[in-house]
Design a protein around this motif. Structure first.
Motif, mmCIF file in Angstrom:
data_model
loop_
_atom_site.group_PDB
_atom_site.id
_atom_site.type_symbol
_atom_site.label_atom_id
_atom_site.label_comp_id
_atom_site.label_asym_id
_atom_site.label_seq_id
_atom_site.Cartn_x
_atom_site.Cartn_y
_atom_site.Cartn_z
ATOM 1 N N GLY A 1 0.787 -1.226 0.000
ATOM 2 C CA GLY A 1 0.000 0.000 0.000
ATOM 3 C C GLY A 1 0.819 1.276 0.000
ATOM 4 O O GLY A 1 0.298 2.353 0.229
ATOM 5 N N THR A 2 2.115 1.143 -0.238
ATOM 6 C CA THR A 2 2.962 2.328 -0.317
ATOM 7 C C THR A 2 3.250 2.646 -1.781
ATOM 8 O O THR A 2 2.847 1.910 -2.677
ATOM 9 C CB THR A 2 4.291 2.117 0.438
ATOM 10 N N VAL A 3 3.952 3.733 -1.989
ATOM 11 C CA VAL A 3 4.349 4.146 -3.335
ATOM 12 C C VAL A 3 5.858 4.240 -3.370
ATOM 13 O O VAL A 3 6.481 4.777 -2.453
ATOM 14 C CB VAL A 3 3.728 5.513 -3.703
ATOM 15 N N GLN A 4 6.467 3.706 -4.424
ATOM 16 C CA GLN A 4 7.899 3.815 -4.646
ATOM 17 C C GLN A 4 8.124 4.504 -5.977
ATOM 18 O O GLN A 4 7.283 4.427 -6.871
ATOM 19 C CB GLN A 4 8.555 2.445 -4.714
ATOM 20 N N TRP B 1 4.672 17.936 -2.787
ATOM 21 C CA TRP B 1 3.397 17.441 -3.313
ATOM 22 C C TRP B 1 3.146 16.015 -2.827
ATOM 23 O O TRP B 1 2.050 15.681 -2.371
ATOM 24 C CB TRP B 1 3.382 17.510 -4.837
ATOM 25 N N LEU B 2 4.164 15.173 -2.903
ATOM 26 C CA LEU B 2 4.022 13.788 -2.454
ATOM 27 C C LEU B 2 3.773 13.708 -0.951
ATOM 28 O O LEU B 2 3.044 12.831 -0.485
ATOM 29 C CB LEU B 2 5.288 12.994 -2.801
ATOM 30 N N SER B 3 4.357 14.602 -0.183
ATOM 31 C CA SER B 3 4.242 14.578 1.270
ATOM 32 C C SER B 3 2.933 15.131 1.793
ATOM 33 O O SER B 3 2.444 14.709 2.839
ATOM 34 C CB SER B 3 5.370 15.408 1.906
ATOM 35 N N LYS B 4 2.372 16.116 1.079
ATOM 36 C CA LYS B 4 1.230 16.847 1.628
ATOM 37 C C LYS B 4 -0.063 16.729 0.829
ATOM 38 O O LYS B 4 -1.140 16.846 1.383
ATOM 39 C CB LYS B 4 1.596 18.324 1.765
ATOM 40 N N SER C 1 8.947 9.275 2.921
ATOM 41 C CA SER C 1 10.364 9.043 3.169
ATOM 42 C C SER C 1 11.102 9.121 1.842
ATOM 43 O O SER C 1 10.698 8.480 0.867
ATOM 44 C CB SER C 1 10.545 7.663 3.799
ATOM 45 N N PHE C 2 12.159 9.895 1.804
ATOM 46 C CA PHE C 2 12.956 10.056 0.586
ATOM 47 C C PHE C 2 14.378 9.623 0.900
ATOM 48 O O PHE C 2 14.959 10.030 1.903
ATOM 49 C CB PHE C 2 12.926 11.515 0.125
#
Length: 78
Positions: free
Chosen positions: A25-28, A44-47, A59-60
């Motif tokens: 269920g995560t995105v890579q 954008w990805l974080s918020k 997490s990056f």
């Protein structure tokens, strides 16, 4: 997060890379481009993310400066 929306945002920012949903269920993904646009994509990805996403953590990792792009286009991987 829908890869389609992430792909569209990456293209809008002029970035290259790829994105995929994982079984957990995560995105890579991997993103390359000018540092300012990469930072905007990270925000954008974080918020924000896709309309149906529920973002609990971002997490990056493996961030580095490159001399030239190693990828082309922005794609969804399955």
């Amino acid at each position: 997060m829908s890869p389609q929306y992430t792909e569209q945002e990456g293209l809008r920012l002029g970035l290259v890379g790829w994105v995929r949903n994982t079984r957990s269920g995560t995105v890579q993904g991997q993103v390359q481009g000018p540092a300012e646009e990469v930072e905007e994509m990270k925000v954008w990805l974080s918020k924000e993310g896709s309309p149906s996403s529920r973002i609990t953590r971002a997490s990056f990792s493996n961030q580095r400066t490159i001399d030239k792009l190693e990828l082309s286009g922005f794609k969804t991987r399955y």
